[in-house]
Design a protein around this motif. Sequence first.
Motif, PDB file in Angstrom:
ATOM      1  N   ALA A 282     -53.477  59.654 114.956  1.00 55.70           N
ATOM      2  CA  ALA A 282     -54.037  60.457 116.041  1.00 55.70           C
ATOM      3  C   ALA A 282     -55.279  61.217 115.570  1.00 55.70           C
ATOM      4  O   ALA A 282     -56.276  61.313 116.306  1.00 55.70           O
ATOM      5  CB  ALA A 282     -52.987  61.427 116.569  1.00 55.70           C
ATOM      6  N   MET A 283     -55.237  61.748 114.360  1.00 58.30           N
ATOM      7  CA  MET A 283     -56.380  62.463 113.810  1.00 58.30           C
ATOM      8  C   MET A 283     -57.589  61.538 113.667  1.00 58.30           C
ATOM      9  O   MET A 283     -58.720  61.910 114.021  1.00 58.30           O
ATOM     10  CB  MET A 283     -56.016  63.065 112.451  1.00 58.30           C
ATOM     11  CG  MET A 283     -57.149  63.819 111.776  1.00 58.30           C
ATOM     12  SD  MET A 283     -56.678  64.421 110.140  1.00 58.30           S
ATOM     13  CE  MET A 283     -56.522  62.854 109.236  1.00 58.30           C
ATOM     14  N   LEU A 284     -57.361  60.322 113.182  1.00 54.88           N
ATOM     15  CA  LEU A 284     -58.462  59.385 113.004  1.00 54.88           C
ATOM     16  C   LEU A 284     -59.031  58.927 114.346  1.00 54.88           C
ATOM     17  O   LEU A 284     -60.256  58.820 114.503  1.00 54.88           O
ATOM     18  CB  LEU A 284     -57.978  58.179 112.193  1.00 54.88           C
ATOM     19  CG  LEU A 284     -57.660  58.457 110.727  1.00 54.88           C
ATOM     20  CD1 LEU A 284     -57.009  57.248 110.084  1.00 54.88           C
ATOM     21  CD2 LEU A 284     -58.912  58.843 109.959  1.00 54.88           C
ATOM     22  N   VAL A 285     -58.148  58.668 115.311  1.00 51.43           N
ATOM     23  CA  VAL A 285     -58.625  58.267 116.638  1.00 51.43           C
ATOM     24  C   VAL A 285     -59.445  59.400 117.263  1.00 51.43           C
ATOM     25  O   VAL A 285     -60.510  59.172 117.854  1.00 51.43           O
ATOM     26  CB  VAL A 285     -57.442  57.873 117.539  1.00 51.43           C
ATOM     27  CG1 VAL A 285     -57.898  57.706 118.984  1.00 51.43           C
ATOM     28  CG2 VAL A 285     -56.810  56.585 117.053  1.00 51.43           C
ATOM     29  N   GLY A 286     -58.940  60.634 117.161  1.00 51.71           N
ATOM     30  CA  GLY A 286     -59.683  61.776 117.690  1.00 51.71           C
ATOM     31  C   GLY A 286     -61.047  61.928 117.040  1.00 51.71           C
ATOM     32  O   GLY A 286     -62.050  62.202 117.718  1.00 51.71           O
ATOM     33  N   TRP A 287     -61.113  61.755 115.729  1.00 52.75           N
ATOM     34  CA  TRP A 287     -62.390  61.844 115.021  1.00 52.75           C
ATOM     35  C   TRP A 287     -63.369  60.770 115.501  1.00 52.75           C
ATOM     36  O   TRP A 287     -64.557  61.039 115.699  1.00 52.75           O
ATOM     37  CB  TRP A 287     -62.158  61.717 113.525  1.00 52.75           C
ATOM     38  CG  TRP A 287     -63.405  61.668 112.703  1.00 52.75           C
ATOM     39  CD1 TRP A 287     -63.972  60.576 112.134  1.00 52.75           C
ATOM     40  CD2 TRP A 287     -64.262  62.770 112.375  1.00 52.75           C
ATOM     41  NE1 TRP A 287     -65.116  60.907 111.459  1.00 52.75           N
ATOM     42  CE2 TRP A 287     -65.322  62.258 111.594  1.00 52.75           C
ATOM     43  CE3 TRP A 287     -64.233  64.133 112.653  1.00 52.75           C
ATOM     44  CZ2 TRP A 287     -66.329  63.053 111.104  1.00 52.75           C
ATOM     45  CZ3 TRP A 287     -65.257  64.929 112.163  1.00 52.75           C
ATOM     46  CH2 TRP A 287     -66.283  64.390 111.405  1.00 52.75           C
ATOM     47  N   LEU A 288     -62.867  59.543 115.700  1.00 55.06           N
ATOM     48  CA  LEU A 288     -63.726  58.469 116.170  1.00 55.06           C
ATOM     49  C   LEU A 288     -64.247  58.743 117.579  1.00 55.06           C
ATOM     50  O   LEU A 288     -65.408  58.459 117.886  1.00 55.06           O
ATOM     51  CB  LEU A 288     -62.957  57.136 116.150  1.00 55.06           C
ATOM     52  CG  LEU A 288     -62.681  56.550 114.763  1.00 55.06           C
ATOM     53  CD1 LEU A 288     -61.756  55.348 114.872  1.00 55.06           C
ATOM     54  CD2 LEU A 288     -63.978  56.148 114.084  1.00 55.06           C
ATOM     55  N   VAL A 289     -63.383  59.295 118.442  1.00 55.35           N
ATOM     56  CA  VAL A 289     -63.817  59.627 119.798  1.00 55.35           C
ATOM     57  C   VAL A 289     -64.909  60.686 119.763  1.00 55.35           C
ATOM     58  O   VAL A 289     -65.921  60.599 120.468  1.00 55.35           O
ATOM     59  CB  VAL A 289     -62.619  60.101 120.641  1.00 55.35           C
ATOM     60  CG1 VAL A 289     -63.090  60.663 121.975  1.00 55.35           C
ATOM     61  CG2 VAL A 289     -61.646  58.955 120.874  1.00 55.35           C
TER      62      VAL A 289
END
Length: 298
Positions: A282-289
């Motif tokens: 979730a942290m990585l997806v949020g960072w990419l967004v």
Amino acid sequence: MAYFMQQLLNAVPVAALYAALAFGYAVAFSVTRRADVTYGAIFAFAGQTCLLFADFGWNRLWLVLPATLALGAGAGLFGGLWAAGFIGRVVMRPLAKASPNAVTVASIGVLIALTESARLAADTRQLWLPPLLSEPIRFWADGGFAVTLTPMQMLNTTAFSLLIFAGSFYLGRSAFGRRWKAVSDDAFAAALCGVNAGRIFLVSYCAAGLVAAIAGVLATFYYGTMDFGAGLVFGLKVVLISAAGGYASPLICGLGAAAVGFAETLWVGYGPAAWRDAMVLAMLVGWLVIMRSRVEAP
């Protein structure tokens, strides 16, 4: 304070493992330009092959422990390198110029094939190695709480660090590194200049697979086993970690992955361990967004 220091030390081998995996993945991604969860499958396949041959050497060949581990390590490295060579030649190189969806679907199929082949070969048994170099070494103590690391943790950290920096040095100073960089920038232009782009593609994918195989064998020695679902989990993590790093260079991707390893370990130390993988993804997806929104903003 001692507990916090212990969590930081616990994070070091995990961060080194993630850094090595991201480094190898970035080498392959630079020539494929496609998200590929197969890399995690090669990592897990090498570890599972190591376990299978170690079990065979110990229970069938009656080898002593060092010979058993050597047989398992050799088989794991060969299996990972063979898988990378086969996948690179038969699957990735033909599909690299196709749509990204074709590579994604193919990589998931390869992941399932490697995972199921290892599971069937092990007869769905969870194999375990004996504890290796697990006697803690004390670094500091505070109020009866000892801050320690095991020799296996230090060995793995050293091996992964040397692998990353040696690989980075080789890519930066060798003729192959210059050809790899040329193919990464523009494969067609590199081919016009006399570079065999197809060969560089395959060698790069095999080199990345070798890094994954080394990481898989050392991780198996460290944890004592390799789960059948590890390929998908590590594949997704490495893809997202490398994407968050922007694929600027393999070394930068490795450093970014190390930071994720520290964050993951600290979460386990202070938060619910069952939500570790979900938190990281979730942290990585949020960072990419967030990064994509900043790039697309006027």
